[in-house]
Design a protein around this motif. Sequence first.
Motif, mmCIF file in Angstrom:
data_model
loop_
_atom_site.group_PDB
_atom_site.id
_atom_site.type_symbol
_atom_site.label_atom_id
_atom_site.label_comp_id
_atom_site.label_asym_id
_atom_site.label_seq_id
_atom_site.Cartn_x
_atom_site.Cartn_y
_atom_site.Cartn_z
ATOM 1 N N ASN A 57 -26.517 -13.584 21.499
ATOM 2 C CA ASN A 57 -25.644 -14.768 21.476
ATOM 3 C C ASN A 57 -24.716 -14.744 20.266
ATOM 4 N N ILE A 58 -25.260 -14.337 19.112
ATOM 5 C CA ILE A 58 -24.415 -14.263 17.917
ATOM 6 C C ILE A 58 -23.327 -13.206 18.091
ATOM 7 N N GLN A 59 -23.719 -12.047 18.640
ATOM 8 C CA GLN A 59 -22.739 -10.993 18.825
ATOM 9 C C GLN A 59 -21.669 -11.398 19.845
ATOM 10 N N ASN A 60 -22.054 -12.198 20.826
ATOM 11 C CA ASN A 60 -21.058 -12.687 21.789
ATOM 12 C C ASN A 60 -20.017 -13.566 21.115
ATOM 13 N N VAL A 61 -20.464 -14.346 20.127
ATOM 14 C CA VAL A 61 -19.527 -15.194 19.399
ATOM 15 C C VAL A 61 -18.498 -14.328 18.683
ATOM 16 N N ILE A 65 -14.410 -14.017 19.243
ATOM 17 C CA ILE A 65 -13.443 -14.235 18.158
ATOM 18 C C ILE A 65 -12.478 -13.066 18.058
ATOM 19 N N TYR A 66 -13.022 -11.829 18.029
ATOM 20 C CA TYR A 66 -12.168 -10.666 17.890
ATOM 21 C C TYR A 66 -11.428 -10.320 19.185
ATOM 22 N N ASP A 73 -6.613 -15.653 15.278
ATOM 23 C CA ASP A 73 -5.571 -16.170 14.377
ATOM 24 C C ASP A 73 -5.989 -17.483 13.754
ATOM 25 N N ASP A 74 -6.628 -18.338 14.540
ATOM 26 C CA ASP A 74 -7.061 -19.643 14.029
ATOM 27 C C ASP A 74 -8.051 -19.473 12.896
ATOM 28 N N LEU A 75 -9.032 -18.568 13.073
ATOM 29 C CA LEU A 75 -10.054 -18.371 12.045
ATOM 30 C C LEU A 75 -9.449 -17.722 10.802
ATOM 31 N N LEU A 76 -8.570 -16.720 10.976
ATOM 32 C CA LEU A 76 -7.976 -16.049 9.827
ATOM 33 C C LEU A 76 -7.075 -17.013 9.027
ATOM 34 N N SER A 187 -26.301 -13.291 8.642
ATOM 35 C CA SER A 187 -24.989 -13.261 7.982
ATOM 36 C C SER A 187 -24.204 -12.048 8.456
ATOM 37 N N ARG A 188 -22.851 -12.263 8.606
ATOM 38 C CA ARG A 188 -21.990 -11.137 8.989
ATOM 39 C C ARG A 188 -20.602 -11.391 8.416
ATOM 40 N N GLU A 189 -20.037 -10.361 7.831
ATOM 41 C CA GLU A 189 -18.712 -10.501 7.231
ATOM 42 C C GLU A 189 -17.632 -10.566 8.312
ATOM 43 N N ILE A 190 -16.558 -11.276 7.967
ATOM 44 C CA ILE A 190 -15.392 -11.387 8.862
ATOM 45 C C ILE A 190 -14.252 -10.596 8.234
ATOM 46 N N LYS A 191 -13.682 -9.703 9.041
ATOM 47 C CA LYS A 191 -12.576 -8.860 8.561
ATOM 48 C C LYS A 191 -11.326 -9.140 9.366
#
Length: 595
Positions: A57-61, A65-66, A73-76, A187-191
Amino acid sequence: MFNKIVVLYSGVMIVLFAIAAALVYQYQTQRILSEQTDDNLKSAQVLNIYLSRQYENIQNVFQQIYGDATLSDDLLYFLNHDYEDYLKHRLDVYSRMREQRLSSFKTLLMNYLEQDSSAKNVSIYSYPNDVHMQISRTNQQLFNGSNSAEGKESWYAGREQHSWDTLPLEEPGKVQEGKASRAYVYSREIKDPWTLQRVGMMTVEFDARQFTSWLESRAAITGRILVLTAKGLVIYDSKDEYFGQTYPYRLDTEKAGEWVELNEPSRVSILNVGNAGLSVVGIVSQSSIRESTQSLRTGLILVTLVFVVFSFVITSSIIRKYSKKVQRIIRSMNRIGEGDLSTRIQMSGEDELQQISQRFNDMGDRLEQYIDRMYASEIKQKNAELVALQSQINPHFLYNTLESIRMKAYFEGVKDVGQMIYSLSVMFKSMAKKSTIVTIEEEIDMCSVYLELFCLRYEGQLSANIEVDPDIRQCSIIKLLVQPIVENYIVHGFRSQEHDNRITVQAQRSGERIVITVLDNGTGIPEDKLAHIRQTLNRTLDPPEKGYRSIGLMNVHERIILNYGSDYGVTINSKVGQGTEVRMEIPMLIGGGSA
């Protein structure tokens, strides 16, 4: 003796029951171990499925997003600008797009929280602005960072290296007061998908108590269930002992399913949760097996004791019953030994002791009959001796008279008559001796004289051959054992019309026995009469049937048995027209005696 039997039997039964109880206990222990291990593995598999779905489920999120440019764009924009600029940007986009509902990362995360009940909240951290937003099912909050730059970098580096951790955490700008102590985070980083620069981090906080609720609803929790991160941190412990700590024991996947030494010997099952970097560990300890088998062990001990006592009581009762019967037989034997020949044993049943009692009673009857018969025989013998004494003739007078007749015969020239008279005189002297025990030499000599008389009488019709082993000539024998056998041949087997009558008397040593054989070539004995004679010889010490002709043979057989025992006696073989062989066996005894 019976007490020893009871003790021995009880000891054997105790050992057998103990062995049986040990085997049952071992079997049940193995069964319980197998059941608990299977249940524990099933619980671990259920939890593995739960964590796999949670991770998916987390990976689907992240994929949404990507994969969605609008969401990305909204998150960045949120991560790279102030929150006020972000809100202004959202209004501009709304006015430009003229859509009733615009896609945003907050809407995506709210939907995720609605779908995954185990997730408590999601936090988005901005590296450039040092702020983070916490989104829950009911609200969202924005926090400014307050920690030093060095502390933030250290915390971010730890989160990047280890995706899974437990709370409370030293999060920059976040106060953990009031937080539940049983929570863990992913936790997972956002790039930036275009520049690949690190612009932020997303963490998802989970309630560890949901593990227990999930397991209880789908499987029975047996043993201990642990969820470990890649660095060995415990994010769930069904025993609630190691939560938030590094598990102190080394777990080797190659020894899964075997006994390993943890805080105590235990069986371990290890399941990896896909690519999530988590492991579900199922542990069944020896102490839990012992606790499960405690009631079994107690029950087996009680059952074994009951069986031992029950077996002892039954065995003692049976043995006591037979002991009383044996004591009754012993008392009766003692009374017989004291001379009470009227003692008889009355015993019921069909067992061996009843047969012994019956044989004892039969023995008493025969003993009484034998004593009566011997007593009557002794009276008759005394009467005969009295008559013999009354009519006794002086032996010297008889010897002198026979000698005078023999000399008269020689004077008249009738030498054969003189020889016969001489032989008769020798026989008479031997028979008149009071001694009942003679040597083999004396017995054979008297038999030789007897045969000499008949050779003279049947001149040319009878030949006699006597063979005696020199080693046994001085051995003792009962007087008049051989002569009656020879007389039987003269009376019943001699063929008066033939001239080749022949008789042989042999006395030889056979081991520790003396074997005397009388062999003739007379008329022989028919099969039916021979069988009758043998049957009569087998009925030792019974009186011969009326009309039976071999009184001398039976007398010899009985005298041998009475003096030497039932291992010795007379045997007979015969064929009609070929002759008869009579064989007697006596022990080899040196020296003579007197009766």
